[in-house]
Scaffold this active site. Structure first.
Site, PDB file in Angstrom:
ATOM      1  CG  ASP A   1     -74.124  42.234   2.327  1.00 17.80           C
ATOM      2  OD1 ASP A   1     -75.133  42.476   3.022  1.00 17.80           O
ATOM      3  OD2 ASP A   1     -73.165  43.018   2.217  1.00 17.80           O
TER       4      ASP A   1
ATOM      5  CB  SER B   1     -64.755  37.100  -0.071  1.00 13.95           C
ATOM      6  OG  SER B   1     -66.001  37.592   0.409  1.00 13.95           O
TER       7      SER B   1
ATOM      8  CG  ASN C   1     -71.820  51.932  -0.137  1.00 12.12           C
ATOM      9  OD1 ASN C   1     -72.404  52.932  -0.524  1.00 12.12           O
ATOM     10  ND2 ASN C   1     -72.203  51.240   0.919  1.00 12.12           N
TER      11      ASN C   1
HETATM   12  O1  RIB Z   1     -72.246  44.457   4.315  1.00 17.88           O
HETATM   13  C1  RIB Z   1     -71.004  44.905   3.852  1.00 17.88           C
HETATM   14  C2  RIB Z   1     -71.171  46.210   3.125  1.00 17.88           C
HETATM   15  O2  RIB Z   1     -71.635  47.195   4.023  1.00 17.88           O
HETATM   16  C3  RIB Z   1     -69.907  46.778   2.525  1.00 17.88           C
HETATM   17  O3  RIB Z   1     -69.672  46.316   1.225  1.00 17.88           O
HETATM   18  C4  RIB Z   1     -70.127  48.279   2.642  1.00 17.88           C
HETATM   19  O4  RIB Z   1     -70.201  48.926   1.409  1.00 17.88           O
HETATM   20  C5  RIB Z   1     -71.401  48.452   3.452  1.00 17.88           C
HETATM   21  O5  RIB Z   1     -72.486  48.713   2.655  1.00 17.88           O
END
Ligand code: RIB
Length: 305
Positions: A251, A290, A13
């Site tokens: 993530d 970050s 995204n």
């Molecule tokens: O986990 C964060 C992410 O969630 C963002 O980068 C956004 O694009 C969504 O996918």
């Protein structure tokens, strides 16, 4: 460079991040204090953090033939991520995410999946050799379940580990997909959604019964809990940090976790790396912008060694 150890089947995204003093209440309009754009998408974010932990990573994501799609290819090339299997779709724009971040670093995210929603089992079949030669396939729920299921079927048949981050929180999880999952990553909200509102301890135990090897529940400031088949539940504390923006912290945790699991085979080491990477990701704005390199993460872990 050898074949990819980790194949990420997931999203990209283009993130539009607005800083606000407080998150607006329903019906409220507030003025942003600042605006930034940055690369995002749960799949791509996790791939980038795994690559920053020196894993060999390939990305399988659908992107558009637009400037945001070009940006995705630049991000992956810059991170050393193999992206030849990622299709560019002429009829769909690259996914975008609108992200509000308040003064405490908390966020709200809305994703318009765009091309991500058009990743198909046939795209996955074209990358079957890549999946079979990997050690682990990692997916999230920002791309169609049909594509992820196909990737996990190919992986299972080849003895490749499958890891699923059940985010965004689903109303219900596809039963076949979870049965094909070895390692499940969820936060507290996702655990509750999947396990019918149970508290994290009960949810973890219930979800462990449905997956091959392990469930990891991330709990933000409270750290994370590992439910590993045949072993007692283990709670790992979080690092104490001043959070600026928590976007992408989960993530970063997952990317570092899978990189170090593939390297060491140790779930406890993977938890330690994941927690340190997640903490550092909260200390600056944005998602991949970050994320820390491996030596900074190692620096945070060093006092514990
Ligand atoms: O986990 C964060 C992410 O969630 C963002 O980068 C956004 O694009 C969504 O996918």
């Amino acid at each position: 460079m050898g074949p990819a150890e980790i194949v990420v089947v997931g999203s990209y995204n283009h993130d539009v991040v607005l800083s606000v003093a407080h998150l607006p209440a329903p019906g409220e309009t507030c003025l942003a204090l600042g605006r930034r754009t940055s690369p995002g998408g749960k799949g791509s974010n996790q791939a980038v953090q795994a690559a920053r932990c020196s894993a060999r990573v390939a990305m399988l994501a659908a992107i558009g033939c637009d400037p945001a799609g070009d940006e995705a290819l630049d991000v992956w090339a810059g991170a050393g991520i193999e992206a030849a299997a990622s299709p560019r779709l002429a009829d769909h724009g690259t996914g975008i995410a609108m992200i509000l971040v308040d003064a405490k670093g908390e966020n709200r995210i809305v994703v318009d999946p765009g091309a991500n929603a058009h990743l198909t089992p046939s795209h996955i079949d074209q990358a079957a050799a890549l999946i079979r030669s990997a050690k682990l396939v990692l997916a999230q729920l920002e791309t169609p379940v049909t594509a992820t299921r196909r990737a996990f079927e190919i992986a299972r048949q080849a003895g490749v580990l499958t890891a699923l981050n059940a985010a965004p929180a689903p109303d219900a999880i596809d039963a076949e997909l979870i049965a094909l999952t070895d390692i499940l990553f969820v936060n507290e909200i996702e655990a509750g959604a999947l396990a019918g509102g149970a508290d994290p301890a009960e949810a973890g135990a219930a979800l462990l019964a449905r997956v091959g090897q392990a469930v990891i529940i991330t709990l933000g400031k409270e750290g994370a809990v590992l439910f590993h088949r045949g072993q007692p539940r283990r709670a790992h504390p979080a690092h104490s940090i001043d959070a600026v923006d928590t976007t992408g912290a989960g993530d970063a945790f997952i990317g570092a976790f899978v990189a170090h699991l593939v390297k060491s085979g140790s779930f406890d080491q993977a938890m330690a790396w994941g927690l340190a990477a997640g903490a550092l990701a909260c200390t600056a704005m944005g998602a991949v912008t970050s994320f820390a390199p491996e030596n900074r993460i190692a620096g945070l872990l060093a006092p514990q060694a």
